[in-house]
Design a protein around this motif. Sequence first.
Motif, PDB file in Angstrom:
ATOM      1  N   ARG A   1       0.882  -1.171   0.000  1.00 43.03           N
ATOM      2  CA  ARG A   1       0.000   0.000   0.000  1.00 43.03           C
ATOM      3  C   ARG A   1       0.914   1.214   0.000  1.00 43.03           C
ATOM      4  NH1 ARG A   1      -3.151  -0.068   5.136  1.00 43.03           N
ATOM      5  NH2 ARG A   1      -4.178  -1.813   4.137  1.00 43.03           N
ATOM      6  N   LEU A   2       0.593   2.201  -0.812  1.00 38.54           N
ATOM      7  CA  LEU A   2       1.428   3.397  -0.917  1.00 38.54           C
ATOM      8  C   LEU A   2       0.997   4.442   0.100  1.00 38.54           C
ATOM      9  CD1 LEU A   2       1.668   3.795  -4.792  1.00 38.54           C
ATOM     10  CD2 LEU A   2       3.109   2.462  -3.255  1.00 38.54           C
ATOM     11  N   ARG A   3       1.986   5.100   0.678  1.00 39.30           N
ATOM     12  CA  ARG A   3       1.726   6.210   1.599  1.00 39.30           C
ATOM     13  C   ARG A   3       2.311   7.478   0.988  1.00 39.30           C
ATOM     14  NH1 ARG A   3       3.775   5.708   7.596  1.00 39.30           N
ATOM     15  NH2 ARG A   3       1.829   4.557   7.790  1.00 39.30           N
ATOM     16  N   ASP A   4       1.492   8.498   0.891  1.00 42.87           N
ATOM     17  CA  ASP A   4       1.882   9.830   0.451  1.00 42.87           C
ATOM     18  C   ASP A   4       2.525   9.856  -0.938  1.00 42.87           C
ATOM     19  OD1 ASP A   4       1.951  12.553   0.791  1.00 42.87           O
ATOM     20  OD2 ASP A   4       3.872  12.549   1.849  1.00 42.87           O
ATOM     21  N   PRO A   5       1.858   9.263  -1.954  1.00 45.59           N
ATOM     22  CA  PRO A   5       2.431   9.332  -3.295  1.00 45.59           C
ATOM     23  C   PRO A   5       2.222  10.703  -3.926  1.00 45.59           C
ATOM     24  CG  PRO A   5       0.347   8.200  -3.394  1.00 45.59           C
ATOM     25  CD  PRO A   5       0.625   8.485  -1.930  1.00 45.59           C
ATOM     26  N   ASP A   6       3.171  11.126  -4.713  1.00 43.50           N
ATOM     27  CA  ASP A   6       3.073  12.367  -5.465  1.00 43.50           C
ATOM     28  C   ASP A   6       1.962  12.201  -6.509  1.00 43.50           C
ATOM     29  OD1 ASP A   6       4.209  13.979  -8.064  1.00 43.50           O
ATOM     30  OD2 ASP A   6       4.718  14.980  -6.172  1.00 43.50           O
TER      31      ASP A   6
END
Length: 128
Positions: free
Chosen positions: A83-88
Amino acid sequence: MSYARPPGLPIVDAMTPPVLVLPDPVTRDEVRGLSDDVRALLHGGGARVVVCDVAGLGPPGLAAVDLLARLQLAARRAGGRIRLRDPDPALRALLDLVGLRFEVEGEVEEREPPLRVEEAVEPGDAAL
């Protein structure tokens, strides 16, 4: 055999997923080590999800896409996912462009839109 229920709320063991902070820049040699880290986090802690903090990845490019695809593959092979956290926003757009979908932390799950009543219009009906 019966027993009395203890007073108060039941004890719940909240499982917080492990976090892997991805550095910038990631060299080709570091990708294998990060994949091993994902597998170790999934096997060692019994977690089903590893959160990848991608805030420090820098400007998005194909190297970042390759890294995330390899990490997702390693997680899938280990029986989990990332799971991605804080993607641009640009990284998310690039991932969508190449057809890779990732769960993003704090994002509401996609659901089917609510059903709506559709009325057919017959020729000759008066406008409302």
